[in-house]
Scaffold this motif. Structure first.
Motif, PDB file in Angstrom:
ATOM      1  N   ASP C   6      51.107 -47.575   3.452  1.00 10.53           N
ATOM      2  CA  ASP C   6      52.091 -47.526   4.539  1.00 10.53           C
ATOM      3  C   ASP C   6      52.106 -48.774   5.413  1.00 10.53           C
ATOM      4  O   ASP C   6      53.162 -49.253   5.816  1.00 10.53           O
ATOM      5  N   ASP C  10      55.785 -54.578   4.962  1.00 12.63           N
ATOM      6  CA  ASP C  10      57.064 -53.889   5.120  1.00 12.63           C
ATOM      7  C   ASP C  10      57.864 -53.922   3.817  1.00 12.63           C
ATOM      8  O   ASP C  10      58.996 -53.462   3.767  1.00 12.63           O
ATOM      9  N   ASN C  11      57.243 -54.475   2.768  1.00 13.05           N
ATOM     10  CA  ASN C  11      57.932 -54.410   1.483  1.00 13.05           C
ATOM     11  C   ASN C  11      57.358 -53.332   0.558  1.00 13.05           C
ATOM     12  O   ASN C  11      57.719 -53.272  -0.614  1.00 13.05           O
ATOM     13  N   VAL C  12      56.460 -52.537   1.067  1.00 13.48           N
ATOM     14  CA  VAL C  12      55.935 -51.433   0.248  1.00 13.48           C
ATOM     15  C   VAL C  12      56.745 -50.151   0.465  1.00 13.48           C
ATOM     16  O   VAL C  12      56.539 -49.160  -0.237  1.00 13.48           O
ATOM     17  N   ALA C  13      57.636 -50.183   1.445  1.00 14.94           N
ATOM     18  CA  ALA C  13      58.448 -49.008   1.736  1.00 14.94           C
ATOM     19  C   ALA C  13      59.530 -48.830   0.671  1.00 14.94           C
ATOM     20  O   ALA C  13      59.951 -49.784   0.022  1.00 14.94           O
ATOM     21  N   PRO C  14      59.977 -47.619   0.502  1.00 15.01           N
ATOM     22  CA  PRO C  14      61.127 -47.398  -0.391  1.00 15.01           C
ATOM     23  C   PRO C  14      62.396 -47.940   0.273  1.00 15.01           C
ATOM     24  O   PRO C  14      62.346 -48.457   1.385  1.00 15.01           O
ATOM     25  N   MET C  16      65.875 -47.404   2.142  1.00 13.51           N
ATOM     26  CA  MET C  16      66.385 -46.367   3.049  1.00 13.51           C
ATOM     27  C   MET C  16      67.604 -45.677   2.413  1.00 13.51           C
ATOM     28  O   MET C  16      68.265 -46.241   1.521  1.00 13.51           O
ATOM     29  N   LYS C 204      62.849 -56.338   3.302  1.00 14.45           N
ATOM     30  CA  LYS C 204      61.868 -55.809   4.247  1.00 14.45           C
ATOM     31  C   LYS C 204      62.530 -54.907   5.283  1.00 14.45           C
ATOM     32  O   LYS C 204      61.870 -54.060   5.882  1.00 14.45           O
ATOM     33  N   GLY C 206      64.574 -52.702   4.504  1.00 13.87           N
ATOM     34  CA  GLY C 206      64.680 -51.367   3.939  1.00 13.87           C
ATOM     35  C   GLY C 206      65.678 -51.214   2.802  1.00 13.87           C
ATOM     36  O   GLY C 206      66.127 -50.107   2.498  1.00 13.87           O
ATOM     37  N   SER C 317      57.442 -50.274   9.086  1.00 18.74           N
ATOM     38  CA  SER C 317      58.756 -50.441   8.458  1.00 18.74           C
ATOM     39  C   SER C 317      59.669 -49.307   8.885  1.00 18.74           C
ATOM     40  O   SER C 317      59.269 -48.429   9.662  1.00 18.74           O
ATOM     41  N   ALA C 319      60.293 -46.897   7.280  1.00 22.79           N
ATOM     42  CA  ALA C 319      59.764 -45.656   6.716  1.00 22.79           C
ATOM     43  C   ALA C 319      58.478 -45.199   7.393  1.00 22.79           C
ATOM     44  O   ALA C 319      57.931 -44.152   7.028  1.00 22.79           O
ATOM     45  N   THR C 320      57.989 -45.979   8.333  1.00 26.26           N
ATOM     46  CA  THR C 320      56.761 -45.587   9.024  1.00 26.26           C
ATOM     47  C   THR C 320      57.051 -44.396   9.946  1.00 26.26           C
ATOM     48  O   THR C 320      58.003 -44.428  10.727  1.00 26.26           O
TER      49      THR C 320
END
Lengths: 336, 336, 336, 336
Positions: C6, C10-14, C16, C204, C206, C317, C319-320
């Motif tokens: 997590d 910020d590039n590990v998020a899926p 949006m 990044k 999203g 991110s 998604a956090t």
């Protein structure tokens, strides 16, 4: 008033008589082009004898090109070469290694007087290999260094061992290997120390423009002429790049005149009224001098450069005379 | 038996006395490096007089490098240069334009004896600009051509006009411009014809290695020394690249000895027992010769090359003697 | 135990939902390739509205490529780009600017929290132009910086003015411009501030992989598609790079969700039991943490990186979640 | 009137449902970046199964980039790659191989319908190695070819053997390997045939942008991620490049839908009132059509391209419907 350039660099000197005579001698009759001539063969033999190795030898007109081309031979574009932060390849080649190597990186490390310290080299060689950085593929040493310091065989040995232990290739920028040789480094040790490629200089040693590329790893010679041609480094009338080497090496002038240059630096250092900032181990004297004083020295007719570390550099060459050393020393005393 | 290389190329000849004497004369005292010296200035002045233009002039040791570096100055990596399919840049530089130009493309067009035909040049210059091809940014002409043919001023004018009408830059590979000049092309016409850059050769004309880069468009000179250094083309002892030009141009030898080379080719063509395949307008004779005959010629001691179009090439130079022409003609007659 | 990523970047998020829905919507029927489609046009319009400028817009899948390609558009191979020593282009692109720019140099300067100080930029922009170094042709700024700091308009204005005064081009690495925008920087100011090119990030922020190249200087758009294709950056099904931008910009999610990411970082910083080393002005929190503690954090299942300056980085991110912030804060408290 | 692009290319089609569903499924939770994620691993496993080889697999968003990067991996800048004169790498990549390969050369050879003839390949592979040309280091084949022709295993075997006999590396441009597979070529034969690298396409097969780089020679995988990053080809959210492959390969859609595309071309060829110029072995139909007729076809709303050899190209894809084939066939009949 015209400036005197005597101490500005060792490349402001003319060619020594031995070089010029060999060049004139080579200007006989017709000869095959692109390094396939008898002059190039003979010069290559002399260099093989100098380094006591059955290496492949090529000649190019520029040290920057010789370094950049050979670094690009040892490292891929996505890799890097470890070098001193003040080395010629890092500071004085306008990014040529990146050009020849298509974005090849340099890992710039520190160390006194241009000599790499062992610890940072070991650390860099052992750093984790990630996709986000250019990992090292080679180590480049310069002997003598940009500050006239000498790597002794044991110094080189330790660095070479650290590099080889991690699979790095070994590169020598020997633009001033003549001065190093005169100061006690034996070129015959290059091959046993593990160098893959050495660039050995004639230009600063007192020739017309020529540097030798010595491929100790003969595998690297495959298609090397094509690599040179592709990179704009294969001169058609190759004999004129090879010829000065015959003059330099057959007569022993390459070492003997470097010894003279080194001696002139020692003499200048002894007479120097400014603080000397680096050990005088070859043909350069680097001193502490503030800007107004440097301006006055220029005004007095002596052109010298402020160097990367802020010191002012005085370079001696085969052509430096005792009288010139005494003259510049007198001029310096008048300013101190 | 050793081969005689007299007719293998015009770069197998030694340097002419005028070049060597100028080089020796330049070897006096200390001089600033990297082309900032008095010798380089004087040689540049002579070249400006030759082309009657206040152009910027630089000297490099290799014609391949001079061509590749200047093409990369005129076209971006994603663009292309229009050239003859048999031009030196297209066939004899091991891809150097692509190296210096980071993948720069070449649009290879046809035309007799190395001269570009107008129609395909017009078509290429006017082709739709798409993202899927490298569109042309420059036109490169070679005078004299790889086949010894001469572009006359009117030929060049028509091609230059077609290029300029589409905003293309204009480049000259003048490795043999001396021969073209001796054959009637006036170098003073280069600037009015619209050339942005010309590479003018001394090497094949009879010097030690040196080619002049002439930047008619002085805007291109901005940071050009840095461009040269970055590309491994800025030689430190620049005076040795400039010096031969003084010998060649001050004495008129550049043109006069090219006229001799051209005359030798005419003499050889007159005595040639094989079919001559290209007009003999300068210093080369290209003939039809089958492979067994060529082998026998080699066996008779004369080394010459089979060229790109399949012809066998005999090149004359400043150093070609009447006697040598007669000897090779006799050898050829014996084979015919 | 599987790590939770997590806070790793910020590039590990899926992607949006807004991005994905727009991508699905774009997957209708046939469409022209290589960016000539209706989706790309609409996304470009939205970006032009975002920056309030009639700029040319292109889409590429990688921020590293977007930066490197555009730096190579603004500086020649023998020139350099001024950037922060810890900027992405200098430290995290594996030498890509040198690859795209054929040996293009970087002049790495300092400044707190990734923001360039003015004085060294002025000094570098005004340094003497010599052939031995790569002189600057452009200045690259990153907003927000690698350390989550924000350049305010006045900061940018001063740097931009210094650069423009010396004729330098201006480049923005806006991989996190969404976060900067949410923090108060107005993208409509980029053009008036003098930016020639901005890279604006969606990845990044999203989206699925996409970055926008915004050419404020429309002259640079000439043959830019060919430049992209030549450099492997012109994707055939371009609509899939453009589509997520429609979701991000039409809904306002690009800014709104960046504001959420920024708020999550503020929340995390407030709960952080370790010393925070950089101002928390956007979506990152950088803290002091020794190696054993970091190892224990990893062992507790939370994967985060040690960053260039030695700090440990927590990135938030879109998604956090509040819950995740509370969980990691609890884990950190247990270690402190 | 808006054009219908149905037959303009196989990259104008949308993504197939299987690809999009896999992409949506991959958009769950956080995942490591740069290809180190679970989606990329699973997709790589599926590709290893497809080719029945324990190869290293990477994903990039562009076929041009995939080809250029891998050719640069197999050949040095001063070397060349043998390819068909009409191959994508030679004609449709804006010089990308030269960019990625720093001036890498292409040796363009002939052969019917995009298939290389054996004799010229043997000749090129065995040509003398000189410094004046870029000698071959690799052979690149395209299956199916630019003209929709299929290399059968025996065809490939003969060419591969000729290449391998001279030490050349073997490269596959498999942008349309799905169509080749549907037509009878077995991807499991790539490794035994000696391919060092294959680029395998998903984009034209019906995915969102993604191509797989398959490194059969695992030695080449050393630092390959760094090579990708350096060349702007390592996308941070790598899962979105890998995901569509899962949809394509787990369902069998990669082959099954390529079979549909091939069948649509066969159907169109059967109804084609113009002379078909190349064997219809996969998803393309190339016909003889004069310019006025093509203009009328465009005017009738159907956009198709005139191809390199002068033919007019109709490409079918997974999304081509029977109805569309019948419509375009009717439109063509009206013009014939």
């Amino acid at each position: 008033m015209a400036h005197r350039y005597d101490f500005a660099s060792d490349n402001v000197a003319p060619a020594m008589p031995e070089a010029l005579q060999a060049l004139i001698a080579a200007n006989e009759g017709f000869a095959a082009g692109y390094g396939a001539d008898h002059v190039s063969r003979r010069a290559a033999d002399l260099i093989r004898a100098l380094v006591d190795s059955d290496a492949e030898v090529r000649f190019v007109p520029s040290g920057t090109a010789a370094n950049a081309l050979t670094l690009a031979t040892l490292a891929s574009p996505h890799e890097a070469v470890i070098c001193h932060e003040h080395s010629h390849v890092a500071t004085d080649e306008t990014g040529a290694p990146g050009f020849f190597g298509s974005g090849l990186g340099l890992i710039r490390l520190g160390g006194g007087s241009g000599r790499l310290d062992l610890a940072p080299v070991v650390a860099a060689a052992n750093a984790p290999d990630t996709a986000h950085h250019q990992s090292p593929a080679a180590l480049s040493l310069t002997n003598t260094t940009e500050y006239g310091a000498l790597y002794r065989e044991t110094d080189v040995g330790a660095l070479a061992a650290a590099a080889k232990a991690q699979g790095l290739r070994l590169h020598l920028d020997g633009a001033r290997l003549a001065n190093a040789t005169a100061a006690g480094f034996d070129p015959k040790r290059l091959a046993p120390l593990g160098f893959d490629i050495a660039v050995i200089g004639a230009t600063k040693a007192g020739a017309t423009p020529s540097e030798a590329i010595v491929l100790f790893d003969r595998q690297l010679a495959r298609r090397f002429d094509a690599r040179m041609k592709h990179a704009g480094q294969l001169v058609s009338k190759g004999r004129f790049l090879a010829a000065p080497w015959i003059g330099l090496l057959e007569t022993g002038a390459w070492t003997a005149r470097a010894a003279h240059a080194n001696a002139m630096a020692t003499k200048l250092a002894a007479a120097m009224p400014f603080r000397v900032l680096h050990p005088v181990e070859s043909n350069g004297v680097f001193v502490e001098m503030d800007e107004p004083t440097l301006k006055r020295l220029h005004a007095a007719g002596w052109f010298v450069y402020r160097f990367i570390d802020g010191s002012v550099r005085f370079m001696c060459s085969w052509a430096t005379t005792d009288a010139a050393v005494e003259e510049v020393a007198a001029a310096l005393k008048a300013l101190a």
